[in-house]
Design an enzyme around this catalytic site. Structure first.
Site, PDB file in Angstrom:
ATOM      1  N   GLU A 209       0.840  -1.209   0.000  1.00  0.00           N
ATOM      2  CA  GLU A 209       0.000   0.000   0.000  1.00  0.00           C
ATOM      3  C   GLU A 209       0.873   1.257   0.000  1.00  0.00           C
ATOM      4  O   GLU A 209       0.745   2.131   0.868  1.00  0.00           O
ATOM      5  CB  GLU A 209      -1.001  -0.033   1.174  1.00  0.00           C
ATOM      6  CG  GLU A 209      -1.954  -1.222   1.049  1.00  0.00           C
ATOM      7  CD  GLU A 209      -3.216  -1.157   1.910  1.00  0.00           C
ATOM      8  OE1 GLU A 209      -3.290  -0.306   2.816  1.00  0.00           O
ATOM      9  OE2 GLU A 209      -4.123  -1.970   1.657  1.00  0.00           O
ATOM     10  N   GLU A 333      -4.650  -8.802  -0.595  1.00  0.00           N
ATOM     11  CA  GLU A 333      -5.509  -8.556   0.571  1.00  0.00           C
ATOM     12  C   GLU A 333      -6.943  -8.501   0.080  1.00  0.00           C
ATOM     13  O   GLU A 333      -7.269  -7.687  -0.792  1.00  0.00           O
ATOM     14  CB  GLU A 333      -5.134  -7.257   1.288  1.00  0.00           C
ATOM     15  CG  GLU A 333      -3.772  -7.337   1.970  1.00  0.00           C
ATOM     16  CD  GLU A 333      -3.446  -6.121   2.840  1.00  0.00           C
ATOM     17  OE1 GLU A 333      -4.381  -5.451   3.339  1.00  0.00           O
ATOM     18  OE2 GLU A 333      -2.240  -5.852   3.005  1.00  0.00           O
TER      19      GLU A 333
HETATM   20  O1  AHR Z   1      -5.254  -6.092   6.741  1.00  0.00           O
HETATM   21  C1  AHR Z   1      -5.206  -4.942   7.529  1.00  0.00           C
HETATM   22  C2  AHR Z   1      -4.549  -3.774   6.804  1.00  0.00           C
HETATM   23  O2  AHR Z   1      -5.314  -3.439   5.685  1.00  0.00           O
HETATM   24  C3  AHR Z   1      -3.185  -4.035   6.218  1.00  0.00           C
HETATM   25  O3  AHR Z   1      -2.171  -3.889   7.156  1.00  0.00           O
HETATM   26  C4  AHR Z   1      -3.082  -2.991   5.160  1.00  0.00           C
HETATM   27  O4  AHR Z   1      -2.238  -3.374   4.102  1.00  0.00           O
HETATM   28  C5  AHR Z   1      -4.518  -2.785   4.724  1.00  0.00           C
HETATM   29  O5  AHR Z   1      -4.862  -1.462   4.671  1.00  0.00           O
END
Ligand code: AHR
Length: 535
Positions: A209, A333
């Site tokens: 991110e 994710e």
């Molecule tokens: O999964 C929780 C958080 O969500 C992670 O650390 C981040 O990459 C995302 O914003």
């Protein structure tokens, strides 16, 4: 006519299919899918069914690492039940150490004698309840992570620190992990810390991110960083490098990030993977994780299936820069993220109650991944234990598999098989949602084949309508025998708790083999797995 079928027809979803079915079939099915097992498509990478664990709340400490002296059954400090259950579902990979934690992590803090490791700041301190502390003890570092991967049989996927680290720190970590024994000094140091043989880490995330917690960069700025971080990469093991991709759940899908990054990469070697994050993000809404009615059930599913268009849009954008599509998507994710309020304990931030709704969302998501197997090299649920879309909840001696775990277990049958084209004419249904009404597909399906073994997964997202289904096999293909498994519950809010760990669990489901078809009932709010051996 049975009530369930009447209800389904009332949605207007299957009138046409029903007529078609009645004209041709002895089994008066409400709907008919058509599968072409003789025309297999892309390989469904096992890595699509992957995992993610971060130093956050109760994920690593307690969720996975209970310590060598714990009374909780463990393997060298790693919770044994976690290892056993992850092996059972064939967990193909583990992404670590973050997430946002990764861009503040310095790998040297997590090696050497455990009592000598420093205590360090954790990014997630800012989210902890007042008066509580997230100080990182560094008891779980790269050696412990690799031990976990080996116990589970999972490929490591390590996210490097771009936000507050340097190319040199990254390259040293890669050499420490992958240099053959007795070559560079870092290999000797690894051996002195207990691992003579190289770890052979292939999957490296170059930041996380980077548009947010990983550095608040613009896409062009990140492209510059990416090039600096990878150009001198120590390639002891042929790497699969993953660049930070977009925030896919943004209102506009964040196409600008993808365009900007690849413009900044012109003339350089593109990454192997492009990380796309997609949360079904309910944090800005009043929706609750464990307590909801029909509109909130559908709201979650409607937001979840937007992922399909996000995948298609970013894939098309990648194609503008490289028509051969060397770079694949890595959805590293994904999951349903609710507002705070259902944590198993306040300091296990981001842990959530997981219900049948989340299991159905998982089925819809996996069907999307399977349908786009040609585009997706890997996906990682956020996160495996005690965080967001968890497969497990753990606290001290307590441990429970959530309904989501069972969907992973059912879909593992697709891992490494070839995608089978599915013609799914089931129309959309009208459903209530936060904005009033919306359209949602009446049935989600995906199929695969390997060694004359056909696997079909079906998700019925309706909370009101069951229906009978005929799965017709084209091209003269015949099934010899078949079995079914179903995950459902009479209560759409059903969940598994430490006190009632088996409230939602898979059971056998009847599937009949007809001449060129498989026939079954698909109850409301259910996920069904059909496995058949082909003649
Ligand atoms: O999964 C929780 C958080 O969500 C992670 O650390 C981040 O990459 C995302 O914003």
């Amino acid at each position: 006519m049975p009530t369930s079928r009447r209800a389904f027809l009332k949605t207007g979803a299957v009138a046409t299919i029903s007529a078609l079915a009645a004209s041709r079939l002895a089994f008066a099915a409400d709907a008919e899918l058509e599968l072409s097992p003789g025309e297999p498509g892309a390989l469904i990478s096992p890595n699509i069914y992957g995992h993610f664990i971060e130093h956050l709340g109760g994920v690593i400490y307690d969720g996975i690492w209970v310590g060598r002296n714990s009374s909780i059954p463990n393997v060298d400090g790693i919770r044994k039940q976690f290892v056993d259950d992850m092996k059972r579902i064939g967990a193909p990979n583990l992404r670590w150490p973050g997430g946002c934690f990764a861009d503040g992590y310095h790998w040297r803090d997590g090696i050497g004698k455990s009592s000598a490791r420093p205590r360090t700041y954790n990014f997630w301190q800012r989210r902890m309840p007042p008066g509580t502390d997230a100080t990182e003890t560094n008891q779980f570092g790269i050696h412990e992570f690799m031990h976990l991967c080996r116990l589970v049989g999972a490929q490591p996927y390590v996210a490097a620190n771009v936000g507050s680290g340097s190319p040199a720190e990254f390259h040293d970590w890669v050499s420490y992990c992958n240099a053959p024994a007795a070559t560079v000094s870092l290999a000797d140091e690894r051996a002195a810390n207990g691992d003579t043989q190289p770890f052979g880490v292939r999957y490296w995330g170059v930041g996380n991110e980077s548009w947010g917690c990983g550095g608040t960069m613009r896409p062009g700025e990140y492209a510059t960083q990416y090039r600096k971080f990878v150009t001198q990469f120590p390639a002891y093991t042929e790497p699969f490098l993953v660049a930070t991709g977009p925030r896919g759940h943004s209102a506009d899908g964040d196409i600008g990030w993808t365009t900007g990054f690849f413009e900044g990469m012109r003339g350089a070697t593109p990454p192997d993977g492009f990380g796309l994050h997609f949360y079904t993000d309910l944090r800005p809404t009043p929706l609750k994780a464990g307590d909801f009615k029909a509109p909130e059930w559908y709201e979650v599913l409607l937001r979840g299936v937007r992922l399909e268009k996000v995948i298609e849009d970013h894939w098309n954008e990648l194609g503008k820069f490289d028509a051969s599509h060397r770079t694949k998507l890595v959805i590293d994710e994904w999951g349903v993220w609710y507002a705070p309020g259902s944590e198993i304990t306040p300091t296990y931030i981001l842990s959530e109650t997981i219900t049948l709704r989340d299991a159905v969302h998982t089925g819809l998501t996996f069907d999307i991944f399977n349908r786009h197997a040609d585009k997706i090299a890997m996906a990682n649920v956020a996160q495996t234990v005690n965080c967001i879309h968890s497969l497990f909840l753990a606290q001290g001696a307590h441990f429970v598999r959530t309904p989501v775990y069972h969907v992973f277990d059912m879909y593992r049958a697709h891992m490494g098989a070839r995608q089978v084209p599915v013609r799914n004419p089931v129309p959309d249904m009208n459903v209530p949602c936060l904005a009033g009404q919306a359209r949602l597909s009446g049935l989600s399906a995906s199929a695969s084949v390997r060694d004359k073994r056909l696997v079909v997964t079906l998700t019925n997202p309706s909370i009101g309508a069951a229906f009978s289904l005929r799965i017709r096999l084209t091209g003269g293909v015949r099934a010899r025998e078949s079995r079914g498994t179903i995950l459902t519950h009479a209560d759409m809010r059903a969940t598994n708790t430490f006190a009632a760990p088996e409230e939602v669990k898979p059971t056998d489901h009847t599937v009949k083999v007809a001449a060129d078809a498989l026939e079954l009932n698909v109850p409301k709010q259910s996920i069904v797995l059909v496995e058949a051996s082909l003649a």
